[in-house]
Motif scaffolding. Sequence first.
Motif, PDB file in Angstrom:
ATOM      1  N   ILE A  53     -11.124   5.597  17.332  1.00  0.00           N
ATOM      2  CA  ILE A  53     -12.541   5.406  17.011  1.00  0.00           C
ATOM      3  C   ILE A  53     -12.733   4.239  16.047  1.00  0.00           C
ATOM      4  N   ASN A  54     -11.784   4.107  15.082  1.00  0.00           N
ATOM      5  CA  ASN A  54     -11.933   3.052  14.087  1.00  0.00           C
ATOM      6  C   ASN A  54     -11.626   1.654  14.632  1.00  0.00           C
ATOM      7  N   LEU A  55     -11.237   1.552  15.889  1.00  0.00           N
ATOM      8  CA  LEU A  55     -11.000   0.233  16.482  1.00  0.00           C
ATOM      9  C   LEU A  55     -12.281  -0.599  16.451  1.00  0.00           C
ATOM     10  N   ALA A  56     -13.408   0.080  16.511  1.00  0.00           N
ATOM     11  CA  ALA A  56     -14.689  -0.637  16.474  1.00  0.00           C
ATOM     12  C   ALA A  56     -14.901  -1.354  15.144  1.00  0.00           C
ATOM     13  N   LYS A  57     -14.161  -0.919  14.088  1.00  0.00           N
ATOM     14  CA  LYS A  57     -14.278  -1.551  12.781  1.00  0.00           C
ATOM     15  C   LYS A  57     -13.315  -2.723  12.619  1.00  0.00           C
ATOM     16  N   GLY A  58     -12.469  -2.957  13.632  1.00  0.00           N
ATOM     17  CA  GLY A  58     -11.528  -4.059  13.563  1.00  0.00           C
ATOM     18  C   GLY A  58     -10.085  -3.574  13.518  1.00  0.00           C
ATOM     19  N   VAL A  59      -9.164  -4.521  13.616  1.00  0.00           N
ATOM     20  CA  VAL A  59      -7.731  -4.249  13.608  1.00  0.00           C
ATOM     21  C   VAL A  59      -7.094  -4.980  12.435  1.00  0.00           C
ATOM     22  N   PHE A  60      -6.112  -4.328  11.807  1.00  0.00           N
ATOM     23  CA  PHE A  60      -5.357  -4.953  10.730  1.00  0.00           C
ATOM     24  C   PHE A  60      -4.055  -5.522  11.317  1.00  0.00           C
ATOM     25  N   PRO A  61      -3.965  -6.834  11.530  1.00  0.00           N
ATOM     26  CA  PRO A  61      -2.729  -7.409  12.084  1.00  0.00           C
ATOM     27  C   PRO A  61      -1.548  -7.213  11.132  1.00  0.00           C
ATOM     28  N   VAL A  62      -0.368  -6.949  11.700  1.00  0.00           N
ATOM     29  CA  VAL A  62       0.847  -6.752  10.914  1.00  0.00           C
ATOM     30  C   VAL A  62       1.916  -7.700  11.438  1.00  0.00           C
ATOM     31  N   SER A  63       2.498  -8.480  10.548  1.00  0.00           N
ATOM     32  CA  SER A  63       3.549  -9.419  10.929  1.00  0.00           C
ATOM     33  C   SER A  63       4.516  -9.593   9.769  1.00  0.00           C
ATOM     34  N   GLY A  64       5.797  -9.404  10.033  1.00  0.00           N
ATOM     35  CA  GLY A  64       6.791  -9.554   8.980  1.00  0.00           C
ATOM     36  C   GLY A  64       6.584  -8.622   7.812  1.00  0.00           C
ATOM     37  N   GLY A  65       5.981  -7.484   8.068  1.00  0.00           N
ATOM     38  CA  GLY A  65       5.742  -6.511   7.025  1.00  0.00           C
ATOM     39  C   GLY A  65       4.415  -6.671   6.311  1.00  0.00           C
ATOM     40  N   ARG A  78      -1.367  -3.002  20.362  1.00  0.00           N
ATOM     41  CA  ARG A  78      -0.993  -4.355  20.745  1.00  0.00           C
ATOM     42  C   ARG A  78      -2.058  -4.881  21.713  1.00  0.00           C
ATOM     43  N   SER A  79      -2.458  -6.118  21.494  1.00  0.00           N
ATOM     44  CA  SER A  79      -3.427  -6.718  22.402  1.00  0.00           C
ATOM     45  C   SER A  79      -2.691  -7.394  23.557  1.00  0.00           C
ATOM     46  N   ARG A  80      -3.421  -7.790  24.576  1.00  0.00           N
ATOM     47  CA  ARG A  80      -2.812  -8.436  25.729  1.00  0.00           C
ATOM     48  C   ARG A  80      -2.211  -9.791  25.364  1.00  0.00           C
ATOM     49  N   THR A  81      -2.730 -10.392  24.302  1.00  0.00           N
ATOM     50  CA  THR A  81      -2.209 -11.691  23.888  1.00  0.00           C
ATOM     51  C   THR A  81      -0.968 -11.570  23.018  1.00  0.00           C
ATOM     52  N   GLY A  82      -0.597 -10.323  22.634  1.00  0.00           N
ATOM     53  CA  GLY A  82       0.675 -10.137  21.956  1.00  0.00           C
ATOM     54  C   GLY A  82       0.661  -9.625  20.540  1.00  0.00           C
ATOM     55  N   PRO A  83      -0.369  -9.881  19.700  1.00  0.00           N
ATOM     56  CA  PRO A  83      -0.311  -9.449  18.303  1.00  0.00           C
ATOM     57  C   PRO A  83      -0.189  -7.930  18.167  1.00  0.00           C
ATOM     58  N   ILE A  84       0.515  -7.515  17.095  1.00  0.00           N
ATOM     59  CA  ILE A  84       0.625  -6.096  16.743  1.00  0.00           C
ATOM     60  C   ILE A  84      -0.324  -5.831  15.587  1.00  0.00           C
ATOM     61  N   GLY A  85      -1.028  -4.725  15.647  1.00  0.00           N
ATOM     62  CA  GLY A  85      -1.930  -4.375  14.577  1.00  0.00           C
ATOM     63  C   GLY A  85      -1.982  -2.877  14.373  1.00  0.00           C
ATOM     64  N   ILE A  86      -2.626  -2.463  13.294  1.00  0.00           N
ATOM     65  CA  ILE A  86      -2.743  -1.040  12.986  1.00  0.00           C
ATOM     66  C   ILE A  86      -4.207  -0.728  12.671  1.00  0.00           C
ATOM     67  N   THR A  95       8.387  -6.288  13.104  1.00  0.00           N
ATOM     68  CA  THR A  95       6.987  -6.191  12.697  1.00  0.00           C
ATOM     69  C   THR A  95       6.865  -5.844  11.223  1.00  0.00           C
ATOM     70  N   VAL A  96       7.779  -5.057  10.704  1.00  0.00           N
ATOM     71  CA  VAL A  96       7.669  -4.595   9.320  1.00  0.00           C
ATOM     72  C   VAL A  96       8.865  -4.973   8.455  1.00  0.00           C
ATOM     73  N   SER A  97       9.890  -5.566   9.017  1.00  0.00           N
ATOM     74  CA  SER A  97      11.082  -5.872   8.232  1.00  0.00           C
ATOM     75  C   SER A  97      11.408  -7.349   8.338  1.00  0.00           C
ATOM     76  N   SER A  98      11.385  -8.037   7.195  1.00  0.00           N
ATOM     77  CA  SER A  98      11.699  -9.454   7.216  1.00  0.00           C
ATOM     78  C   SER A  98      12.559  -9.896   6.052  1.00  0.00           C
ATOM     79  N   ASN A  99      12.591  -9.124   4.978  1.00  0.00           N
ATOM     80  CA  ASN A  99      13.355  -9.507   3.798  1.00  0.00           C
ATOM     81  C   ASN A  99      14.785  -9.005   3.869  1.00  0.00           C
TER      82      ASN A  99
END
Length: 574
Positions: free
Chosen positions: A360-372, A338-346, A396-400
């Motif tokens: 280590i792979n954070l340097a390659k970027g983050v995959f944001p996750v929202s509503g699954g 989670r970043s300081r601004t709030g988004p959740i990512g993997i 974060t992963v359940s919306s349906n």
Amino acid sequence: MSSSNLLRSAAVTLFSLLFVVARPAFADSSHVRIIRLSLVQGDVRFARDVKGDPLASQNATWEAAEMNLPIRQGYVLATDKGRAEVEFENGSMAFLGDGTVLEFFDLSLEDGAKTTRLVLRQGTASFYVNPANGDYFSVTGGDFSVEADGRSSFRVDNFDDGSVVNVLKGHVSVLGKKETKALAKGQSLSMRAGDPASVNLGSVPENDDFDRWVSGRVEAVQTATNAAQQYVNSGSYSSGLASLYTYGAFYPCAGYGNCWRPYGVGLGWSPFDSGFWFTDPSIGMSFIGNQPWGWTPYHYGGWICDPVFGWMWAPSGFGNGFYGGNPRWLPVTGTWLRSRTGPIGIVPVHPLDVHGKTPINLAKGVFPVSGGAISRSVPVGAGEQWKIVKNVPRNTVSSNVAVAAAPPERVSRTLVGGNLGAHVVTMDRNSSIAYDAREHRFVNTNSAPSQALANSAAHTQNGAVAADRAIGKSSIAVAPSGSQNMRVTGGAAVPNARASAAPAPARTSIPASRATMPPPAARSTTMGGTRTGSAGGGSVSQGSSRASSAPASTAAPRASAPSSSGSSSGGRPH
């Protein structure tokens, strides 16, 4: 090899050894095992933590089963017009024919030994058993249980008025209430319901379509697994390897051994491009890849981003690779941030990640996750801080809103005269054959002339009634149910013809499925090579077999409590 590559290779080896000794707490672990639903054809459903008979339970919640579903102790798998294949960690496999209900009564692990106790509530299932040292495997169907101590293949049919076991390879022990019988390849044993005196030994009948399907699947998986093992440097079996070999290729990666990448993807492909989230109280929130290969890369090993090939899966790393015989299952090979601004990512787990440290792979970027939904990777800005998240918010992963699947139909099958293994009649709800609760058998409710009855008896005696084992196929038309799942998916008894599907009668009028308590699977306790106190109450001279010192009805289970008598949600996956 350059000095830099040598240093990197040494680092990988060092970290692997460290995490084998002290595994990181990316997923809680205990004596509960997780196995794979490796193939789904047609209508396949599952239920969790059903108390008592899953076919008679009014409270069981049935959900559509997806390929690569993680199965734990307490799950029940059911097929209507469909087939299913389950792959165990040690290479054992279970195959379900149509109209079959299989309960995973006990999946536990103790000192590296895997205990598997299954209950076949109804239908037809075949089993290929490939036990490692100390493993235990049994299937209970009707009035007996089948124990396999060595590599073997056998089929169990559990019908309304009797059960049959056919041994196709190796040898097994059949445990009844009063005695235990040893069967070898080519032998068959049948028993009428509630009648131990009716045990009949014979020869295995000719293979039918289901047998041929099972044989082809076993051969295909074994061949592909053997071919793939050369790339993962492991002499032990690992579930899902066959799928990797079939649907992708291994490439040498300097410092990481051989890494894998699926066929048909471009450089822009990312690990979480195809799949969905699945939540279970015991397993947690896991990722299910909806590709045939989508099991192993999402639960074992780690990921590297190669400058030439892009994202690649590495079998080693993070203490959950294939090197060691008992790889640790992870809900997802990713780290939540989670970043300081709030988004959740993997972020995909890297082979050299250290638990609690920045991935280590954070340097390659983050995959944001929202509503699954998992979005494309976004770069991490300079000075931007991301914190590892231990508990991911449910939204974060359940919306349906999930849609419940209908319960499986109770399939009425009865054995007719002679060799029980060769005469099977399947009836629909309009059949004149009805279940007599007092007699505990099926009877003809129509009044028939005496000559017709005599002709019928002669016809049966001559063995003219043939087995019908045809399989119907349909596509899945219902969705996984339960608020924790994310994704919506898509007459007389006549021999030789399966009745067309019809709505199941009221549950109150259906006899309960027949299944005795599975035999206990305690540690081997032999006295002079003789095993005593087996579930059947008899003894057998097999020093290599496991044993128990109490009847099945009173013996305490092993490390995990059987799920059919209550929820096993307190356990955590290994």
